[in-house]
Each structure stands twice: as C-alpha cells, then as structure tokens.
Design a protein around this motif. Sequence first.
Motif, PDB file in Angstrom:
ATOM      1  N   VAL A   1     -27.421-117.651 -18.980  1.00 43.53           N
ATOM      2  CA  VAL A   1     -26.132-117.197 -19.470  1.00 43.53           C
ATOM      3  C   VAL A   1     -25.055-117.730 -18.544  1.00 43.53           C
ATOM      4  N   VAL A   2     -23.800-117.626 -18.965  1.00 43.28           N
ATOM      5  CA  VAL A   2     -22.673-118.044 -18.136  1.00 43.28           C
ATOM      6  C   VAL A   2     -22.053-116.814 -17.487  1.00 43.28           C
ATOM      7  N   ILE A   3     -22.045-116.801 -16.163  1.00 39.04           N
ATOM      8  CA  ILE A   3     -21.404-115.739 -15.397  1.00 39.04           C
ATOM      9  C   ILE A   3     -19.951-116.142 -15.141  1.00 39.04           C
ATOM     10  N   SER A   4     -19.025-115.225 -15.388  1.00 39.27           N
ATOM     11  CA  SER A   4     -17.608-115.499 -15.179  1.00 39.27           C
ATOM     12  C   SER A   4     -17.016-114.441 -14.264  1.00 39.27           C
ATOM     13  N   ALA A   5     -16.364-114.904 -13.194  1.00 36.04           N
ATOM     14  CA  ALA A   5     -15.718-114.001 -12.236  1.00 36.04           C
ATOM     15  C   ALA A   5     -14.229-114.310 -12.194  1.00 36.04           C
ATOM     16  N   PRO A   6     -13.398-113.494 -12.851  1.00 40.86           N
ATOM     17  CA  PRO A   6     -11.950-113.639 -12.672  1.00 40.86           C
ATOM     18  C   PRO A   6     -11.560-113.441 -11.215  1.00 40.86           C
TER      19      PRO A   6
END
Length: 366
Positions: free
Chosen positions: A139-144
């Motif tokens: 999956v793609v992990i996204s951290a703003p």
Amino acid sequence: MKSLCLLAVVVPLAAANFAEHTIASDLKGGYQVVVADLNHDGKPDLIALGSGMSELVWYENPGWQRHVIAGGLSRMINCVVIGDDIVVASEFSNEAGKSAGLVSVLHRDGDAWTAREIDRLPTSHRLRAADIDGSGKKVVISAPLTAATASGPEYRGQTPLVFYRPGEWKRQVISEENSGVVHGLYIIDWDGDGRDEILTASFTGIHLFKFRKDGRWMRTEIAKGDPAPWPKSGSSDIAVGKLGAERFLAAIEPWHGNQVVVYRQRAGAWARQVIDTALLDGHTIVTAALDGDGGDQIVAGYRGAGKSVYVYKADATGDHWTRQTLDNGGMGAAACIAADLNADKRIDIACIDGTRLKWYENVGRN
C-alpha cells in the motif's frame, strides 16, 4: 534532452572510494530522488522530482538519458513507485492553508502515462510503499507535514498518517496521534514477522506504527528526540542500520536541524548519542553497507551554508563515529538514496539538490 554522466572527482572515504558523476545540473527545486527500474531492463533508474518543475522526469541507466513521465504538475514534493503506478504528492506548502495537498496516481500504459487525482489532503508530504499485512501487496503510506489547521512557527495540531490501497485508492486513516511537524517516514519490517512497520519522525519524537492482525494500528514511542522546547523538539529524519547484529537508528534532529544522532538499545531503552552538530538545514539521512566490513555507515546531507554530504563510520565498539566528506560544497542534498546502480555488488549513493542530481559511484576499497 540528453544528460551526460561526467566524472568529476574521486573521494576517499575510510575503506571505500567514490567517483562523483553529475547526471543533471538543470533541475529546479530538486527535492527527491527515487530508484526504480522504470523500463524493466534489470537496471535501476533514477526519478528526479523538483518542487519548481512542472515535469516529473527520470534518467535511464546506464547512459542517464532524460525522459519525461508527466507534465502539468505544480509544487511536487514526493513520489513513490508501486507496481506500474507512480503516486505523486503536489500542490505543497509548509502552510496548510496554502496547500491543496493533491495526491495523484500516474498509470503507465505502454510508453504513455495518465494522471488521476485520488485525494486532497493538506500538506501531503512523504510517500512510501509498505506491505503492512504480509500479503505481498504493498500500500502507499502518506504522511502530511502538519495538521490541516496548523500554521507556523508552532505548527500545533494532530497530524494524520494515512494509507491507500492500489486499485481502491481510498484514504484510510492509520493514526492522528502524531503532533506538530512530521518530517520523516521510514518503512521496515521491525520485528521480522514478514509485515512492514512504519517509523515516523516528528516534533514529538520517533514512533513505530504496526498494523495488527485484528485490523487495528498500534503506536509505540521509540524515542523523544531532541529534548529542546517545542518547536525545536523531536526528530526530523530517520533511518535504521546495523552494526554487526545490532540494530541502530540514525536521525537528523530537530526539524531541519544541525544534529546527526544515533540511538542504540541500552537496558531496554533507546539511548541517544549526538555524533555531529555541524549540519545546517539537515534534510536527508540514509544508512548503507558501503565498505563491506559488516556494518552500516550513515550518509547525511544538509542544504544550508557549506551544503555538504557527510559519511559517518563507527569504530568496532559502535561508540565512536568518524566523519568523512563525500561532497564538500557541491551538493546541498535535499535527499539521498543508496543502491547498487551499476551491478558491481557495491552500494552507491545518489543525491539531489536544488539544481543537481549526482551519482557517487562506489569504486571499491583502498
């Protein structure tokens, strides 16, 4: 446009030598370099992402010819390759009120790429791929960078951490427990169970996130980072390495900070050791086995005055680190990667700054 790989200088580093090659010198706002085999020829290529560029480009190994993946992009900040797709975060600003936080999927069909918007999350900043459930499907992990309501210089607020499953591309929340600026994101199978965990570096320190078999996420504090008062607290960037069988953490602290820090487990806790304070606007940290001696070295780059890339090597005890200069004034590195780029079984380094993309070829031991 064709970019040539030019030999500039040979740099001796302890037991390894590096030959410096300039791949590109015409970037605008160079921010991230990603290694991926984009043409499926068995050779690792390099993606160069620049926040001041409207095109996402890649350079083809071994001649480093330039190719355009997609255009019409604005204020790109990160991308990640996952299967035949590239996920890109753009329309970025440190100030959430000015950041649309556009997340798009670039899908390849033959030689053409098509773009599709999948989300808008203010200050979307770091993207990585992870196999969180051991299924082999990443999956793609996204951290703003910050909370949607945060503003500088304090950046107060709870910062989300989310993920997207390919195909569905629906935002799923991992946690909103991190506070302030979240700058570092690192993926690792922390406990050797075949599932990737997530390390984040933020104003409140270094934290581990694990996706449990019951479908819930568990957050564990690893270290608090720099003990200075907010907003000079915590960690900025994080990597994990090994000294023999012992695992260590390497960090830049605080946010865009001056310190290179090593954490080692002692009596059940992660003991903090500052090994350098000479960085100015430190922005990237990588660990890799560069000289084949059984341990990892630390690569750290900074963008401020002096703009250098350093390599740190531990002694036999791991208690003392020696600093060597990889690029003295010629690379204000926003990001570096470590990979064997020429199939000689030696780990090379590639770094990007505002205008340049360089490959530091590992040419072997002294």
